[in-house]
Scaffold this motif. Structure first.
Motif, PDB file in Angstrom:
ATOM      1  N   HIS A 174       0.822  -1.211   0.000  1.00 48.14           N
ATOM      2  CA  HIS A 174       0.000   0.000   0.000  1.00 48.14           C
ATOM      3  C   HIS A 174       0.859   1.265   0.000  1.00 48.14           C
ATOM      4  O   HIS A 174       0.331   2.373  -0.049  1.00 48.14           O
ATOM      5  CB  HIS A 174      -0.975   0.006   1.184  1.00 48.14           C
ATOM      6  CG  HIS A 174      -0.317  -0.088   2.530  1.00 48.14           C
ATOM      7  ND1 HIS A 174      -0.241  -1.265   3.232  1.00 48.14           N
ATOM      8  CD2 HIS A 174       0.303   0.834   3.289  1.00 48.14           C
ATOM      9  CE1 HIS A 174       0.394  -1.051   4.361  1.00 48.14           C
ATOM     10  NE2 HIS A 174       0.746   0.215   4.427  1.00 48.14           N
ATOM     11  N   ASN A 211      -1.134  -1.116  -4.255  1.00 40.82           N
ATOM     12  CA  ASN A 211      -2.110  -2.211  -4.152  1.00 40.82           C
ATOM     13  C   ASN A 211      -2.263  -2.982  -5.458  1.00 40.82           C
ATOM     14  O   ASN A 211      -3.337  -3.514  -5.734  1.00 40.82           O
ATOM     15  CB  ASN A 211      -3.496  -1.699  -3.716  1.00 40.82           C
ATOM     16  CG  ASN A 211      -3.487  -1.146  -2.304  1.00 40.82           C
ATOM     17  OD1 ASN A 211      -2.771  -1.648  -1.446  1.00 40.82           O
ATOM     18  ND2 ASN A 211      -4.268  -0.122  -2.073  1.00 40.82           N
ATOM     19  N   MET A 266       4.225  -1.080   9.068  1.00 39.43           N
ATOM     20  CA  MET A 266       2.980  -1.032   9.827  1.00 39.43           C
ATOM     21  C   MET A 266       3.137  -0.229  11.123  1.00 39.43           C
ATOM     22  O   MET A 266       2.222  -0.168  11.924  1.00 39.43           O
ATOM     23  CB  MET A 266       2.488  -2.453  10.130  1.00 39.43           C
ATOM     24  CG  MET A 266       2.336  -3.359   8.915  1.00 39.43           C
ATOM     25  SD  MET A 266       1.378  -2.651   7.552  1.00 39.43           S
ATOM     26  CE  MET A 266      -0.255  -2.567   8.296  1.00 39.43           C
ATOM     27  N   LYS A 274      -1.818  -0.550  15.428  1.00 33.29           N
ATOM     28  CA  LYS A 274      -2.794  -1.637  15.413  1.00 33.29           C
ATOM     29  C   LYS A 274      -2.166  -2.969  15.045  1.00 33.29           C
ATOM     30  O   LYS A 274      -2.767  -4.019  15.236  1.00 33.29           O
ATOM     31  CB  LYS A 274      -3.922  -1.294  14.457  1.00 33.29           C
ATOM     32  CG  LYS A 274      -4.760  -0.174  15.048  1.00 33.29           C
ATOM     33  CD  LYS A 274      -5.881   0.270  14.150  1.00 33.29           C
ATOM     34  CE  LYS A 274      -6.652   1.393  14.829  1.00 33.29           C
ATOM     35  NZ  LYS A 274      -7.123   2.382  13.881  1.00 33.29           N
ATOM     36  N   THR A 275      -0.978  -2.941  14.461  1.00 30.82           N
ATOM     37  CA  THR A 275      -0.325  -4.190  14.097  1.00 30.82           C
ATOM     38  C   THR A 275       0.510  -4.689  15.269  1.00 30.82           C
ATOM     39  O   THR A 275       1.353  -3.964  15.793  1.00 30.82           O
ATOM     40  CB  THR A 275       0.559  -3.979  12.861  1.00 30.82           C
ATOM     41  OG1 THR A 275      -0.297  -3.669  11.766  1.00 30.82           O
ATOM     42  CG2 THR A 275       1.361  -5.215  12.528  1.00 30.82           C
ATOM     43  N   PRO A 276       0.267  -5.920  15.711  1.00 31.99           N
ATOM     44  CA  PRO A 276       0.982  -6.419  16.885  1.00 31.99           C
ATOM     45  C   PRO A 276       2.414  -6.849  16.567  1.00 31.99           C
ATOM     46  O   PRO A 276       2.755  -7.126  15.426  1.00 31.99           O
ATOM     47  CB  PRO A 276       0.150  -7.633  17.302  1.00 31.99           C
ATOM     48  CG  PRO A 276      -0.524  -8.094  16.056  1.00 31.99           C
ATOM     49  CD  PRO A 276      -0.712  -6.879  15.201  1.00 31.99           C
TER      50      PRO A 276
ATOM     51  N   ARG B  37      -7.207  -2.697   4.046  1.00 25.47           N
ATOM     52  CA  ARG B  37      -6.994  -1.849   5.220  1.00 25.47           C
ATOM     53  C   ARG B  37      -8.182  -0.914   5.260  1.00 25.47           C
ATOM     54  O   ARG B  37      -8.467  -0.214   4.288  1.00 25.47           O
ATOM     55  CB  ARG B  37      -5.707  -1.028   5.096  1.00 25.47           C
ATOM     56  CG  ARG B  37      -4.443  -1.849   5.316  1.00 25.47           C
ATOM     57  CD  ARG B  37      -3.249  -0.967   5.679  1.00 25.47           C
ATOM     58  NE  ARG B  37      -3.172   0.230   4.868  1.00 25.47           N
ATOM     59  CZ  ARG B  37      -2.565   1.356   5.257  1.00 25.47           C
ATOM     60  NH1 ARG B  37      -1.976   1.427   6.439  1.00 25.47           N
ATOM     61  NH2 ARG B  37      -2.532   2.400   4.456  1.00 25.47           N
ATOM     62  N   SER B  42      -4.723   1.384   9.596  1.00 24.59           N
ATOM     63  CA  SER B  42      -5.233   0.076   9.999  1.00 24.59           C
ATOM     64  C   SER B  42      -4.262  -1.049   9.661  1.00 24.59           C
ATOM     65  O   SER B  42      -3.358  -0.896   8.860  1.00 24.59           O
ATOM     66  CB  SER B  42      -6.555  -0.215   9.288  1.00 24.59           C
ATOM     67  OG  SER B  42      -7.490   0.783   9.549  1.00 24.59           O
ATOM     68  N   GLU B  43      -4.539  -2.198  10.295  1.00 32.07           N
ATOM     69  CA  GLU B  43      -3.818  -3.426   9.968  1.00 32.07           C
ATOM     70  C   GLU B  43      -4.212  -3.917   8.584  1.00 32.07           C
ATOM     71  O   GLU B  43      -5.289  -3.582   8.090  1.00 32.07           O
ATOM     72  CB  GLU B  43      -4.277  -4.505  10.963  1.00 32.07           C
ATOM     73  CG  GLU B  43      -3.257  -4.932  11.960  1.00 32.07           C
ATOM     74  CD  GLU B  43      -3.713  -6.198  12.683  1.00 32.07           C
ATOM     75  OE1 GLU B  43      -3.053  -7.213  12.520  1.00 32.07           O
ATOM     76  OE2 GLU B  43      -4.718  -6.148  13.407  1.00 32.07           O
ATOM     77  N   ARG B  44      -3.369  -4.760   7.983  1.00 31.05           N
ATOM     78  CA  ARG B  44      -3.719  -5.418   6.722  1.00 31.05           C
ATOM     79  C   ARG B  44      -4.399  -6.735   7.074  1.00 31.05           C
ATOM     80  O   ARG B  44      -3.829  -7.547   7.784  1.00 31.05           O
ATOM     81  CB  ARG B  44      -2.455  -5.694   5.905  1.00 31.05           C
ATOM     82  CG  ARG B  44      -1.731  -4.446   5.417  1.00 31.05           C
ATOM     83  CD  ARG B  44      -0.403  -4.789   4.789  1.00 31.05           C
ATOM     84  NE  ARG B  44      -0.554  -5.603   3.581  1.00 31.05           N
ATOM     85  CZ  ARG B  44      -0.569  -5.105   2.340  1.00 31.05           C
ATOM     86  NH1 ARG B  44      -0.418  -3.826   2.140  1.00 31.05           N
ATOM     87  NH2 ARG B  44      -0.733  -5.910   1.302  1.00 31.05           N
ATOM     88  N   GLN B  83      -9.652   2.095   2.598  1.00 31.78           N
ATOM     89  CA  GLN B  83      -8.379   2.726   2.270  1.00 31.78           C
ATOM     90  C   GLN B  83      -7.628   1.912   1.205  1.00 31.78           C
ATOM     91  O   GLN B  83      -7.153   2.449   0.221  1.00 31.78           O
ATOM     92  CB  GLN B  83      -7.542   2.828   3.552  1.00 31.78           C
ATOM     93  CG  GLN B  83      -6.148   3.358   3.360  1.00 31.78           C
ATOM     94  CD  GLN B  83      -6.144   4.853   3.098  1.00 31.78           C
ATOM     95  OE1 GLN B  83      -7.071   5.565   3.493  1.00 31.78           O
ATOM     96  NE2 GLN B  83      -5.121   5.330   2.416  1.00 31.78           N
ATOM     97  N   ASP B  84      -7.498   0.606   1.456  1.00 34.04           N
ATOM     98  CA  ASP B  84      -6.756  -0.261   0.544  1.00 34.04           C
ATOM     99  C   ASP B  84      -7.518  -1.554   0.327  1.00 34.04           C
ATOM    100  O   ASP B  84      -8.225  -2.034   1.219  1.00 34.04           O
ATOM    101  CB  ASP B  84      -5.382  -0.619   1.139  1.00 34.04           C
ATOM    102  CG  ASP B  84      -4.507   0.600   1.347  1.00 34.04           C
ATOM    103  OD1 ASP B  84      -4.148   1.239   0.353  1.00 34.04           O
ATOM    104  OD2 ASP B  84      -4.207   0.910   2.518  1.00 34.04           O
TER     105      ASP B  84
END
Ligand SMILES: Cc1cc2nc3c(=O)[nH]c(=O)nc-3n(C[C@H](O)[C@H](O)[C@H](O)COP(=O)(O)OP(=O)(O)OC[C@H]3O[C@@H](n4cnc5c(N)ncnc54)[C@H](O)[C@@H]3O)c2cc1C
Ligand SMILES: Cc1cc2nc3c(=O)[nH]c(=O)nc-3n(C[C@H](O)[C@H](O)[C@H](O)COP(=O)(O)OP(=O)(O)OC[C@H]3O[C@@H](n4cnc5c(N)ncnc54)[C@H](O)[C@@H]3O)c2cc1C
Ligand code: SF4
Ligand code: FES
Lengths: 464, 283
Positions: A174, A211, A266, A274-276, B37, B42-44, B83-84
């Motif tokens: 992205h 994308n 991320m 938000k990504t762990p 996303r 946000s996460e993917r 978004q994606d």
């Protein structure tokens, strides 16, 4: 102007190790104007330009340094720009000690000229001071598609756009930038620098479509059907290798790509991300290249107490840039060299709790002249760790080769090209960077993009 | 941008969205997935392509709200955009030459199983579908499955709808009744797929499962989606998501699936609180 005969490089200011261990801000802060002048005055302006011949893209090094001495910073920038599209990046990440600086005449009796540091200064100065916004070139009516937005693809895109081509870059993720955004961490290469390069491309009319996984959503042949007359493949070598030792599927074992992607792309290092990511206390990183150093130093910054580099050869054989190894040592990364993992250990819930290693020694030189490491029998030992990061190499992903009939690749999955200009086995299809060489360097990827842009221009013009 | 042209709730925790994504719609095949996303930071998150309309240029996703990211997706409404949205990823399911197949779906896994059942049906294959749910309230896609199946058996854990029992009970009965399947396709929770595979192994019926490990990029770059199949490391996003179920190491996959459980329960709590606040404001 008087030469500066100091045998040592003018040191570059850095963030102190105790402080930088806890943040993701850039470690090396760059020369001031005065420092750059002082360092530039160390250059002897050698007639035979040994440094230039050791630069993979033959930047006219003595000439740009001379411009710095004359305080003509824009002039210096123009000279570098003739050979390199990404000086702010390469000044920061090139292994100069193995390229230009290894041949510098000043290096014989002392330290070489700080060529990388000067390159970085010139590029940063230009970015901060130049007012001429790049002009949108006149269109020549031809369309070219670029696959992948790493240094290689971005360079090819920029050069072609400047020649008047309508260029579209297709990127799977992205965000554009390739390894420069998902791999190399912020503290070594601030993302704003990469973003600026990308903005410049957009300003001269390059379309960047994120994308878009080529091979899936569109194929190379469909890109031709859409009116592109040539295609450049710069898809890198992103597919991580594992060692195939027991325990690699335990929880807490990452590929360096996954670990670094979570952190860089991320933004898992930011509060509220938000990504762990696992916040290991004791982390082992397997490998000795730039990727391993980056992963280890990220782990430290994510709060790890002990971070080990586990590498099967010795300190002198570490393939990483010298500066990164030194910075890692200053940040208390523990080097377990001449050590190879044999098994990753886990508890009953499937979490990593250790890594079993064996000591190595360097044996007889092999056919290539490199001394290969051999195991010392009976020397196994364990290190207590909760996270293991595998940084032992990558190869190109299969997305393009499996969907492009007639595109030749070798045993390792790398695209085969003909000589310098990057032509593949398919007419009108060019390739370069890590997708061709396997994991290599930014400067080589950049250079391949430049060479291919030239070849593509000739190809389209001669086609009539 | 990827506009939501339709949003519909299928049960209290499962919703459907039809998204404008013409290039993906043109290429999508059953068995493939997308990664989205919802918003800028946000996460993917991967979701299967539940349906597609090549003419309209839309792709349908069906998602179960299980955590922070799916909750966030659910806050978006018709007319808004994601978004994606990237795809189609993964290999399409192989359906060539199949004459008679049992398709087993568990819970939201039915959303993944449905496009395959539909494709098999359209190519003239005899389809026996078994769909399992915890209870009546959670049943989804019943009408859709009916249309593409020669037989449909709905199972619930508590017997509140269809037959009481597990999908494996229904499958075993079908096999015992003399149905000869070329293949069984099982999609659902890992435990369900594991037990379907144990059963079909006993009867020596080839079984395909769809693996849904944690993913980031979906292009083979991170290795986070790796699993062991036939003793070899494979990447679900490029080598799958479909694999020979008799070769998959399910126990390892189940362990790996819980990697971020603590982190996620925090994310879920904070998202829940946000949703509560939202409700307070609205209510
Ligand atoms: C952590 C790390 C640290 C490094 N440190 C250094 C360093 O200090 N110095 C140095 O010189 N080099 C370093 N390198 C190596 C250097 O980054 C690479 O050699 C360089 O980035 C290669 O450039 P590239 O353009 O060929 O490919 P990449 O930068 O890999 O870019 C390829 C792009 O193509 C995209 N892509 C892939 N497949 C597709 C597809 N099918 N469709 C569309 N897009 C696709 C990818 O998503 C990616 O964005 C490092 C690498 C890593 C991973
Ligand atoms: C190829 C693929 C296709 C998928 N297709 C669909 C689909 O069509 N519809 C759908 O609802 N879901 C699908 N999933 C699962 C979906 O991606 C996850 O539910 C989602 O990532 C959860 O994100 P979250 O942040 O909302 O929940 P989280 O907070 O991340 O997780 C909540 C709970 O769900 C579990 N979980 C997390 N990720 C997964 C996963 N990948 N599989 C199973 N459990 C998980 C966690 O362990 C946790 O207990 C698919 C996954 C993959 C890899
Ligand atoms: S070799 Fe060193 S001293 Fe000579 S021109 Fe190059 S940078 Fe200057
Ligand atoms: S999701 Fe990253 S390799 Fe599969």
């Amino acid at each position: 102007m008087a030469k500066n005969m100091d045998p040592k490089k003018c040191p570059m200011p850095v963030q102190e190790p105790e402080i930088r261990k806890n943040n993701f801000d850039e470690v090396a802060l760059g020369y001031t104007y005065e420092m750059a002048l002082k360092e530039a005055q160390r250059c002897l302006n050698c007639k035979n330009k040994p440094c230039r011949s050791a630069c993979p893209v033959s930047i006219d090094i003595p000439s740009f340094i001379e411009r710095i001495v004359n305080e003509d910073m824009e002039g210096a920038y123009e000279i570098i720009s003739q050979s390199s599209s990404l000086p702010a990046v390469c000044g920061r990440v090139c292994p100069q000690e193995r390229q230009c600086e290894s041949r510098c005449v000043r290096g014989i009796k002392g330290e070489s000229v700080g060529i990388g540091r000067l390159e970085r200064f010139v590029a940063d100065y230009h970015r901060e001071h130049s007012k001429n916004a790049p002009k949108k070139p006149e269109s020549n009516g031809h369309k070219v598609a670029i696959i992948g937005s790493g240094p290689s693809g971005l360079t090819a895109a920029g050069d072609l756009a400047k020649m008047g081509y309508k260029v579209t870059v297709y990127e799977a993720l992205h965000l554009a930038g390739g390894v420069l955004v998902y791999g190399i961490p912020e503290f070594r290469l601030p993302k704003i620098i990469v973003q600026k390069e990308i903005d410049n491309l957009k300003n001269i009319g390059v379309d960047i479509e994120t994308n878009m996984v080529i091979g899936k959503v569109l194929t190379v042949d469909e890109l031709f059907d859409m009116g592109n007359e040539a295609i450049y493949i710069g898809t890198g070598a992103g597919l991580p290798r594992f060692m195939n030792i027991p325990g690699e599927s335990l929880k807490g074992v990452y590929s360096a790509n996954e670990y670094l992607t979570r952190i860089n792309l991320m933004k898992a290092y930011k509060d509220g991300a938000k990504t762990p990511i696992s916040h290991g206390k004791n982390v082992a990183v397997v490998g000795g290249g730039n990727v391993a150093m980056d992963a280890a130093r990220c782990a430290k910054r994510m709060g790890a107490e002990n971070v080990y580099i586990v590498y099967r050869r010795g300190m002198n054989e570490l393939p990483a840039r010298k500066e990164e190894v030194e910075h890692a040592q200053e940040e208390d990364i523990i080097f377990r060299t001449l050590t190879n993992p044999v098994e990753i250990l886990g508890d009953e819930s499937g979490m990593v709790n250790g890594i079993r290693c064996i000591e190595m020694e360097l044996g007889e030189p092999d056919a290539s002249g490199r001394r290969s490491p051999v195991e010392k029998p009976g020397s196994e030992f364990s290190i207590e760790v909760d996270t293991v990061i595998m940084a032992i190499g990558t190869s190109p992903n299969p997305l393009i080769r499996s969907t492009t009939p007639g595109l030749d690749t070798n045993k390792k999955g790398c695209i085969v090209t003909d000589g310098e200009n990057g032509l593949t086995s398919r007419e009108g299809v060019y390739a370069g960077g890590d997708a061709v060489t396997g994991a290599a360097t930014v400067i080589l990827a950049m250079g391949a993009g430049k060479a291919a842009a030239k070849a593509i221009d000739e190809y389209i013009k001669n086609k009539g | 941008m990827y506009r939501i042209v339709k949003k519909k709730s299928l049960n209290p925790t499962v919703s459907l969205m039809e998204i404008e994504a013409p290039l993906i719609a043109k290429k999508a095949e059953p068995g493939q997935f997308i990664i989205f996303r919802a918003k800028e930071d946000s996460e993917r998150i991967p979701l299967t392509i539940a349906d597609y309309d090549r003419e309209k240029g839309t792709v349908t996703i069906i998602y179960q709200i299980v955590g922070g990211s799916t909750m966030e997706l659910d806050t978006l409404n018709e007319g808004e955009s994601l978004q994606d949205f990237v795809g189609p990823l993964g290999k399409p399911s192989e359906t060539e030459g199949l004459k008679k197949v049992a398709v087993i779906g568990g819970g939201v896994g039915c959303a993944i199983a449905y496009p395959i059942a539909k494709k098999l049906h359209n190519m003239g294959c005899e389809v026996h579908s078994v769909a399992g749910f915890r209870n009546k309230d959670l049943v989804i896609l019943e009408d859709e499955f009916k249309k593409v199946s020669d037989e449909l058996h709905i199972m619930t854990d508590d017997g509140s709808y269809g037959k009481k029992g597990l999908v494996t009970n229904a499958l075993e009965e079908l096999i015992r009744n003399g149905n000869q399947y070329d293949e069984v396709i099982a999609i659902g929770p890992l435990v369900m797929m594991k037990f379907v595979c144990l059963l079909t192994k006993k009867y020596d019926i080839k079984t395909i499962v769809s693996m849904n490990p944690i993913m980031i990029d979906g292009t083979g770059m991170c290795g986070g989606c790796r699993l062991t199949v036939g003793g070899k490391t494979r990447f679900a996003c490029v080598d799958g998501p479909d694999f020979d179920g008799h070769q998959v190491d399910f126990d390892e996959a189940m362990h790996r699936g819980t990697m971020y459980r603590d982190f996620e329960s925090h994310a879920r709590e904070s998202a829940c609180n946000l949703m509560k606040q939202g409700e307070d404001k609205n209510g």
